[in-house]
Design a protein around this motif. Sequence first.
Motif, PDB file in Angstrom:
ATOM      1  N   GLU A 150      43.811  44.224  13.215  1.00  0.00           N
ATOM      2  CA  GLU A 150      43.039  44.932  12.172  1.00  0.00           C
ATOM      3  C   GLU A 150      43.341  46.424  12.137  1.00  0.00           C
ATOM      4  O   GLU A 150      42.808  47.152  11.285  1.00  0.00           O
ATOM      5  CB  GLU A 150      41.529  44.754  12.418  1.00  0.00           C
ATOM      6  CG  GLU A 150      41.042  43.322  12.512  1.00  0.00           C
ATOM      7  CD  GLU A 150      41.234  42.582  11.199  1.00  0.00           C
ATOM      8  OE1 GLU A 150      41.124  43.210  10.134  1.00  0.00           O
ATOM      9  OE2 GLU A 150      41.519  41.379  11.258  1.00  0.00           O
ATOM     10  N   THR A 173      40.090  51.867  14.216  1.00  0.00           N
ATOM     11  CA  THR A 173      38.882  52.276  13.495  1.00  0.00           C
ATOM     12  C   THR A 173      38.984  53.771  13.179  1.00  0.00           C
ATOM     13  O   THR A 173      39.794  54.495  13.784  1.00  0.00           O
ATOM     14  CB  THR A 173      37.629  52.059  14.367  1.00  0.00           C
ATOM     15  OG1 THR A 173      37.790  52.834  15.560  1.00  0.00           O
ATOM     16  CG2 THR A 173      37.431  50.599  14.733  1.00  0.00           C
ATOM     17  N   GLU A 204      41.332  41.730  23.674  1.00  0.00           N
ATOM     18  CA  GLU A 204      41.076  41.604  22.242  1.00  0.00           C
ATOM     19  C   GLU A 204      39.576  41.427  22.009  1.00  0.00           C
ATOM     20  O   GLU A 204      38.853  40.971  22.895  1.00  0.00           O
ATOM     21  CB  GLU A 204      41.830  40.388  21.686  1.00  0.00           C
ATOM     22  CG  GLU A 204      43.333  40.610  21.650  1.00  0.00           C
ATOM     23  CD  GLU A 204      44.103  39.354  21.289  1.00  0.00           C
ATOM     24  OE1 GLU A 204      44.053  38.978  20.115  1.00  0.00           O
ATOM     25  OE2 GLU A 204      44.730  38.772  22.187  1.00  0.00           O
ATOM     26  N   THR A 213      36.341  42.502  18.682  1.00  0.00           N
ATOM     27  CA  THR A 213      36.184  43.005  17.318  1.00  0.00           C
ATOM     28  C   THR A 213      36.983  44.309  17.229  1.00  0.00           C
ATOM     29  O   THR A 213      37.336  44.907  18.260  1.00  0.00           O
ATOM     30  CB  THR A 213      34.706  43.308  17.001  1.00  0.00           C
ATOM     31  OG1 THR A 213      34.284  44.363  17.885  1.00  0.00           O
ATOM     32  CG2 THR A 213      33.820  42.086  17.207  1.00  0.00           C
ATOM     33  N   GLN A 214      37.215  44.762  16.016  1.00  0.00           N
ATOM     34  CA  GLN A 214      37.976  46.001  15.842  1.00  0.00           C
ATOM     35  C   GLN A 214      37.291  47.158  16.581  1.00  0.00           C
ATOM     36  O   GLN A 214      37.954  47.981  17.233  1.00  0.00           O
ATOM     37  CB  GLN A 214      38.085  46.302  14.340  1.00  0.00           C
ATOM     38  CG  GLN A 214      39.053  47.415  14.012  1.00  0.00           C
ATOM     39  CD  GLN A 214      39.019  47.774  12.538  1.00  0.00           C
ATOM     40  OE1 GLN A 214      38.015  47.546  11.864  1.00  0.00           O
ATOM     41  NE2 GLN A 214      40.091  48.334  12.038  1.00  0.00           N
TER      42      GLN A 214
END
Length: 144
Positions: A96, A99, A40, A42-43
């Motif tokens: 999230e 991207t 895991e 940041t996105q």
Amino acid sequence: MRIRVCVVGRPRLEYARLGLEEYASRLRRSRKFELIHVREGTQAQEGQRLLEASEGFVRVVLDERGQLVDTLTLYKKLSDWEMAGEKVAFLIGGAEGHTEQTRSQAHWLLSLSRLTLQHELALVVLLEQLYRVETLRRGEPYHR
Ligand SMILES: C[S@@+](CC[C@H](N)C(=O)[O-])C[C@H]1O[C@@H](n2cnc3c(N)ncnc32)[C@H](O)[C@@H]1O
């Protein structure tokens, strides 16, 4: 055919762990099946890790905005890739989601439903569908 499922993090929810173990062990009996957990972050970091883990594979990015199909269409897609000698990776995003960069690298953007699913639940649904496709391939009476 080699099938790889890449997912962000390790399942924390008990029901997801049980579902995952059940279908992953069924799939491993007859397929070259791998489950890769990326770290895991940041996105953007998660997206980069998912792309690295699926390098050289046909990428199927799981996303609620993707194409909605039935199980037989999924079976046909996988059969075509198998005939073409491809290996296929399914990418499940973290909390999230994916991207734009990850989505742009998809060979296929696949939706399991228009509903947003918790990512561990999406993983269990995907594995059940891959197992279902496997039973179709083997001519077993699971799918009806
Ligand atoms: C909690 S969802 C992310 C939601 C995020 N708001 C978004 O817009 O993508 C986490 C991951 O689960 C998977 N997922 C959730 N619902 C899905 C659906 N209906 N179809 C396909 N994948 C789904 C996707 O891989 C998604 O990146």
